[in-house]
Design an enzyme around this catalytic site. Structure first.
Site, PDB file in Angstrom:
ATOM      1  N   GLY A  40      38.021  79.039  28.221  1.00 24.10           N
ATOM      2  CA  GLY A  40      37.610  79.424  26.861  1.00 24.10           C
ATOM      3  C   GLY A  40      38.779  80.027  26.096  1.00 24.10           C
ATOM      4  CG  HIS A  41      40.552  83.711  27.307  1.00 25.42           C
ATOM      5  ND1 HIS A  41      39.961  83.943  28.525  1.00 25.42           N
ATOM      6  CD2 HIS A  41      40.208  84.753  26.514  1.00 25.42           C
ATOM      7  CE1 HIS A  41      39.292  85.095  28.472  1.00 25.42           C
ATOM      8  NE2 HIS A  41      39.422  85.597  27.267  1.00 25.42           N
ATOM      9  CD  GLN A  65      37.425  96.174  24.109  1.00 24.43           C
ATOM     10  OE1 GLN A  65      38.443  96.127  23.416  1.00 24.43           O
ATOM     11  NE2 GLN A  65      36.689  95.091  24.327  1.00 24.43           N
ATOM     12  CG  ASP A 155      32.599  88.252  23.384  1.00 20.13           C
ATOM     13  OD1 ASP A 155      31.665  88.632  24.092  1.00 20.13           O
ATOM     14  OD2 ASP A 155      33.702  87.915  23.839  1.00 20.13           O
ATOM     15  CB  SER A 190      31.984  85.384  30.561  1.00 18.95           C
ATOM     16  OG  SER A 190      32.175  86.779  30.738  1.00 18.95           O
ATOM     17  CB  SER A 191      36.823  87.746  31.960  1.00 16.95           C
ATOM     18  OG  SER A 191      37.616  87.086  31.005  1.00 16.95           O
ATOM     19  NE  ARG A 192      32.474  93.002  31.497  1.00 19.42           N
ATOM     20  CZ  ARG A 192      32.888  93.316  30.270  1.00 19.42           C
ATOM     21  NH1 ARG A 192      32.718  92.478  29.271  1.00 19.42           N
ATOM     22  NH2 ARG A 192      33.495  94.467  30.046  1.00 19.42           N
TER      23      ARG A 192
END
Ligand code: PAF
Length: 293
Positions: A40-41, A65, A155, A190-192
């Protein structure tokens, strides 16, 4: 084999490199990230590189954050992999500052708040999150001085916060949203996602399945947002172990909940759920009647 990429850690080195690129007539694209880069990045960088001659990626796990009980300490840090992703996708420079470089006094006395679009959803669940995001993104915008900055629609509330901030503060950068990149089964990258165990990874497909179900209803002309919301909840509740933080139909601009879909304004389905090992968010635009789901 991708070319190697220059990595700088100080604001002065970054500014000198950007100044030189500008002097050679290049437009500056900027992709802010917290590292742990995935496809995605990579897509953000590719889109930026297609439009700008000099693309800067920042990699900074921004402490302000994260809430006190969130995953700042264990947030994945994968600098070598990140360099390869950036180089492969066409970035020219990585800005990887330390916390001390970004927050030399330890704490800031100035913060950016965007209450209109921050208040609900992630803002309710994570009360200081968007203040931390908006503040660091404005700092990065001031440091990089890019023409265009690229953010993932994954996001979506963050994208709305940044767009609103840029309008309200006359920040001279064009903010570009890039559609979410998904795995073959629909899971948004997602990184998560790496926190998920194999069973949770299977369960996580419920988010995109719920968004698809909502989209199908909207596409066949359902205008009652409550009815579409029920569809989101039904799909998510059928997935074992999922706790819903929110699953709502909102105005795509204001992020306020909708009673009815209105062909004159965009609508978005937004979801946040908790699984034992990770909290996941996802969202999708709702098609207008007759548009493909
Ligand atoms: O989306 C992210 O990775 C972060 O919130 C951002 C925009 C890089 C700010 O730290």
């Amino acid at each position: 084999m991708a070319n190697s990429i220059r990595v700088v850690e100080t604001i002065s080195e970054l500014r000198a490199a950007v100044k030189q690129a500008r002097a050679s007539g290049l437009e500056i694209g900027f992709v802010p990230t917290m590292g742990a880069l995935h496809e995605g990045h990579g897509r953000l960088v590719e889109v930026a590189a297609a439009e700008c001659g000099f693309v800067v990626v920042s990699i900074f796990v921004n402490p302000t954050q994260f809430g006190p009980n969130e995953d700042f300490a264990r947030y994945p840090r994968t600098p070598e992999h990140d360099q390869a992703v950036c180089a492969q996708a066409g970035a020219k420079l990585i800005f990887q500052p330390s916390v001390a470089e970004m927050y030399p006094a330890g704490q800031l006395s100035t913060f950016v708040e965007v209450p209109s679009v921050s208040r609900r959803w992630e803002g309710e669940q994570r009360p200081t999150h968007f203040r931390g995001v908006a503040t660091v993104v404005l700092k990065l915008f001031q440091i990089v001085g890019a023409d265009r900055a690229y953010f993932g629609e994954k996001d979506y509330q963050q994208l709305r916060v940044i767009r609103q901030m840029v309008v309200d503060l006359n920040t001279p950068v064009q903010v570009i949203g890039v559609p979410t990149v998904r795995e073959a089964d629909g899971l948004a990258l997602s990184s998560r996602n790496r926190y998920l165990n194999p069973e949770e990874r299977q369960t996580a497909v419920a988010l995109s399945a719920a968004l698809k179900a909502a989209g199908r209803l909207a596409a066949v002309g359902e205008q009652d947002a409550g009815r579409i919301r029920q569809e989101l909840h039904k799909t998510l509740e059928s997935a074992v172990g999922v706790v819903i933080d929110y699953a709502e139909i909102v105005d795509a601009e204001t992020l306020e909940p909708l009673d009815r879909l209105n062909p004159d304004c965009g609508a978005r389905a937004i979801i946040a759920v908790r699984l034992p090992s990770a909290r996941l968010i996802d969202n999708a635009p709702l098609p207008r009647p007759g548009e493909p789901a």
